[in-house]
Design a protein around this motif. Structure first.
Motif, PDB file in Angstrom:
ATOM      1  N   PHE A   1       0.707  -1.224  -0.114  1.00  0.00           N
ATOM      2  CA  PHE A   1      -0.048  -0.099   0.124  1.00  0.00           C
ATOM      3  C   PHE A   1       0.781   1.382   0.099  1.00  0.00           C
ATOM      4  O   PHE A   1       0.330   2.185   0.189  1.00  0.00           O
ATOM      5  CB  PHE A   1      -0.895  -0.083   1.059  1.00  0.00           C
ATOM      6  CG  PHE A   1      -2.120  -1.296   0.902  1.00  0.00           C
ATOM      7  CD1 PHE A   1      -3.137  -1.079  -0.149  1.00  0.00           C
ATOM      8  CD2 PHE A   1      -1.892  -2.263   1.511  1.00  0.00           C
ATOM      9  CE1 PHE A   1      -3.912  -1.981  -0.023  1.00  0.00           C
ATOM     10  CE2 PHE A   1      -2.748  -3.591   1.306  1.00  0.00           C
ATOM     11  CZ  PHE A   1      -3.891  -3.280   0.485  1.00  0.00           C
ATOM     12  N   THR A   2       2.090   1.312  -0.228  1.00  0.00           N
ATOM     13  CA  THR A   2       3.082   2.067  -0.569  1.00  0.00           C
ATOM     14  C   THR A   2       3.430   2.402  -2.025  1.00  0.00           C
ATOM     15  O   THR A   2       3.645   1.266  -2.565  1.00  0.00           O
ATOM     16  CB  THR A   2       4.397   2.025   0.338  1.00  0.00           C
ATOM     17  OG1 THR A   2       4.093   1.772   1.533  1.00  0.00           O
ATOM     18  CG2 THR A   2       5.443   3.244  -0.024  1.00  0.00           C
ATOM     19  N   PHE A   3       3.409   3.669  -2.381  1.00  0.00           N
ATOM     20  CA  PHE A   3       3.627   3.849  -3.905  1.00  0.00           C
ATOM     21  C   PHE A   3       5.301   3.868  -3.990  1.00  0.00           C
ATOM     22  O   PHE A   3       5.975   4.918  -3.517  1.00  0.00           O
ATOM     23  CB  PHE A   3       3.163   5.140  -4.389  1.00  0.00           C
ATOM     24  CG  PHE A   3       3.136   5.341  -5.708  1.00  0.00           C
ATOM     25  CD1 PHE A   3       2.284   4.895  -6.852  1.00  0.00           C
ATOM     26  CD2 PHE A   3       4.223   6.113  -6.419  1.00  0.00           C
ATOM     27  CE1 PHE A   3       2.624   4.889  -8.021  1.00  0.00           C
ATOM     28  CE2 PHE A   3       4.260   6.321  -7.834  1.00  0.00           C
ATOM     29  CZ  PHE A   3       3.359   6.032  -8.642  1.00  0.00           C
ATOM     30  N   ASP A   4       5.675   2.997  -4.505  1.00  0.00           N
ATOM     31  CA  ASP A   4       7.408   2.810  -4.458  1.00  0.00           C
ATOM     32  C   ASP A   4       7.724   2.247  -5.847  1.00  0.00           C
ATOM     33  O   ASP A   4       7.869   1.080  -6.087  1.00  0.00           O
ATOM     34  CB  ASP A   4       7.727   1.926  -3.327  1.00  0.00           C
ATOM     35  CG  ASP A   4       9.323   1.827  -3.224  1.00  0.00           C
ATOM     36  OD1 ASP A   4       9.889   2.354  -3.976  1.00  0.00           O
ATOM     37  OD2 ASP A   4       9.823   0.927  -2.744  1.00  0.00           O
ATOM     38  N   PRO A   5       8.067   3.187  -6.627  1.00  0.00           N
ATOM     39  CA  PRO A   5       8.387   2.674  -8.180  1.00  0.00           C
ATOM     40  C   PRO A   5       9.702   1.892  -8.339  1.00  0.00           C
ATOM     41  O   PRO A   5       9.906   0.953  -9.028  1.00  0.00           O
ATOM     42  CB  PRO A   5       8.532   3.896  -8.883  1.00  0.00           C
ATOM     43  CG  PRO A   5       7.906   4.917  -8.256  1.00  0.00           C
ATOM     44  CD  PRO A   5       8.040   4.594  -6.997  1.00  0.00           C
ATOM     45  N   THR A   6      10.539   1.968  -7.115  1.00  0.00           N
ATOM     46  CA  THR A   6      11.850   1.378  -7.067  1.00  0.00           C
ATOM     47  C   THR A   6      11.684  -0.248  -7.144  1.00  0.00           C
ATOM     48  O   THR A   6      12.869  -0.933  -7.174  1.00  0.00           O
ATOM     49  CB  THR A   6      12.734   2.085  -6.044  1.00  0.00           C
ATOM     50  OG1 THR A   6      12.161   1.804  -4.752  1.00  0.00           O
ATOM     51  CG2 THR A   6      13.119   3.332  -6.250  1.00  0.00           C
ATOM     52  N   ARG A   7      10.569  -0.567  -6.423  1.00  0.00           N
ATOM     53  CA  ARG A   7      10.509  -2.057  -6.356  1.00  0.00           C
ATOM     54  C   ARG A   7      10.595  -2.701  -7.894  1.00  0.00           C
ATOM     55  O   ARG A   7      10.566  -3.865  -7.814  1.00  0.00           O
ATOM     56  CB  ARG A   7       9.161  -2.419  -5.798  1.00  0.00           C
ATOM     57  CG  ARG A   7       7.980  -2.048  -6.740  1.00  0.00           C
ATOM     58  CD  ARG A   7       6.507  -2.710  -5.932  1.00  0.00           C
ATOM     59  NE  ARG A   7       5.985  -1.667  -5.093  1.00  0.00           N
ATOM     60  CZ  ARG A   7       5.725  -2.012  -3.831  1.00  0.00           C
ATOM     61  NH1 ARG A   7       6.012  -3.040  -3.413  1.00  0.00           N
ATOM     62  NH2 ARG A   7       5.136  -1.009  -2.943  1.00  0.00           N
ATOM     63  N   PHE A   8      10.441  -1.989  -8.839  1.00  0.00           N
ATOM     64  CA  PHE A   8      10.622  -2.563 -10.073  1.00  0.00           C
ATOM     65  C   PHE A   8      12.160  -2.306 -10.696  1.00  0.00           C
ATOM     66  O   PHE A   8      12.116  -2.411 -11.954  1.00  0.00           O
ATOM     67  CB  PHE A   8       9.420  -2.049 -11.208  1.00  0.00           C
ATOM     68  CG  PHE A   8       8.253  -2.540 -11.048  1.00  0.00           C
ATOM     69  CD1 PHE A   8       7.813  -3.843 -11.179  1.00  0.00           C
ATOM     70  CD2 PHE A   8       7.171  -1.749  -9.967  1.00  0.00           C
ATOM     71  CE1 PHE A   8       6.390  -4.420 -10.633  1.00  0.00           C
ATOM     72  CE2 PHE A   8       5.967  -2.166 -10.005  1.00  0.00           C
ATOM     73  CZ  PHE A   8       5.817  -3.413 -10.269  1.00  0.00           C
ATOM     74  N   LEU A   9      12.754  -1.742  -9.828  1.00  0.00           N
ATOM     75  CA  LEU A   9      14.148  -1.486 -10.426  1.00  0.00           C
ATOM     76  C   LEU A   9      15.200  -2.448  -9.690  1.00  0.00           C
ATOM     77  O   LEU A   9      15.026  -2.748  -8.380  1.00  0.00           O
ATOM     78  CB  LEU A   9      14.812  -0.289 -10.038  1.00  0.00           C
ATOM     79  CG  LEU A   9      13.855   0.992 -10.640  1.00  0.00           C
ATOM     80  CD1 LEU A   9      14.242   2.306 -10.415  1.00  0.00           C
ATOM     81  CD2 LEU A   9      14.097   0.747 -12.271  1.00  0.00           C
ATOM     82  N   ASP A  10      16.098  -2.947 -10.118  1.00  0.00           N
ATOM     83  CA  ASP A  10      17.414  -3.730  -9.737  1.00  0.00           C
ATOM     84  C   ASP A  10      18.337  -2.919  -8.932  1.00  0.00           C
ATOM     85  O   ASP A  10      18.272  -1.429  -8.878  1.00  0.00           O
ATOM     86  CB  ASP A  10      18.034  -4.764 -10.485  1.00  0.00           C
ATOM     87  CG  ASP A  10      18.880  -4.018 -11.568  1.00  0.00           C
ATOM     88  OD1 ASP A  10      19.111  -2.665 -11.446  1.00  0.00           O
ATOM     89  OD2 ASP A  10      19.170  -4.626 -12.758  1.00  0.00           O
TER      90      ASP A  10
END
Ligand code: HEM
Length: 160
Positions: free
Chosen positions: A100-109
């Motif tokens: 429930f946190t908006f965190d685009p870095t979850r899709f980055l290595d």
């Protein structure tokens, strides 16, 4: 697109990072183009996180079962209409860290590169459905959202 613009207002630090990437890759003298897309992992990660976090279509399908089957102890006879809960898959706490946190870095290595399409996180994005009857307009929609969002953020700061 409306959701993406609202997200930029709600998450100004994300907006700023996209603008920095636009500055670095595109500059100010021309609009962003499709050829820039592969050089803009952060902006693309934001796009994926928008699909996950907001989940524009929360329940997809229906599909008809083509044979009798069972799932988690439930018997599902052949010919049953099944709807799949995309929202739940996108916010499953047993898989996603802080869903429930908006965190685009979850899709980055670790190097800041976009995770490859075969990565499990990307495989779990069901925004455009799955299988033979998945969204025929996915490519068009994704390209339009990338170009629209980056072109606007190149020229404007969004605030409420
Ligand atoms: C962000 C934008 C969009 C989202 C989130 C979206 C999502 C979806 C979803 C979830 C499905 C059902 C897939 C399934 O049953 O597994 C679908 C089907 C479909 N979408 Fe989209 N869509 C988008 C944009 C578009 C666009 C731009 C077009 C056309 C230019 C389009 C055309 C279609 C069509 C024709 C189907 C039915 C495909 C079939 O039944 O074989 N969609 N879409």
């Amino acid at each position: 697109m409306y959701t993406a613009l609202a997200a930029m207002v709600n998450f100004p630090e994300v907006q700023k990072k996209i603008q920095e990437e636009i500055q670095r890759v595109v500059g100010k003298d021309r609009l962003p183009g499709l050829e820039d897309r592969n050089k803009m992992p952060y902006s693309r990660a934001v796009e994926l996180e928008l699909y996950r976090y907001y989940t524009p279509i929360g329940a997809a399908g229906p599909r008809n079962t083509t044979q009798d089957c069972s799932y988690k102890g439930y018997s599902i006879p052949k010919g049953t209409k099944v709807i799949y809960n995309v929202w739940r898959v996108h916010h499953d706490e047993s898989f996603w860290e802080n869903p429930f946190t908006f965190d685009p870095t979850r899709f980055l290595d670790d190097n800041g590169d976009l995770l490859p399409p075969e990565d499990e996180k990307r495989q779990r994005l069901l925004t455009f459905g799955v299988g033979k009857r998945s969204c025929i307009g996915e490519k068009l929609a994704r390209v339009r959202i990338f170009l629209g969002l980056t072109s606007i953020l190149q020229n404007f700061d969004l605030a409420s």
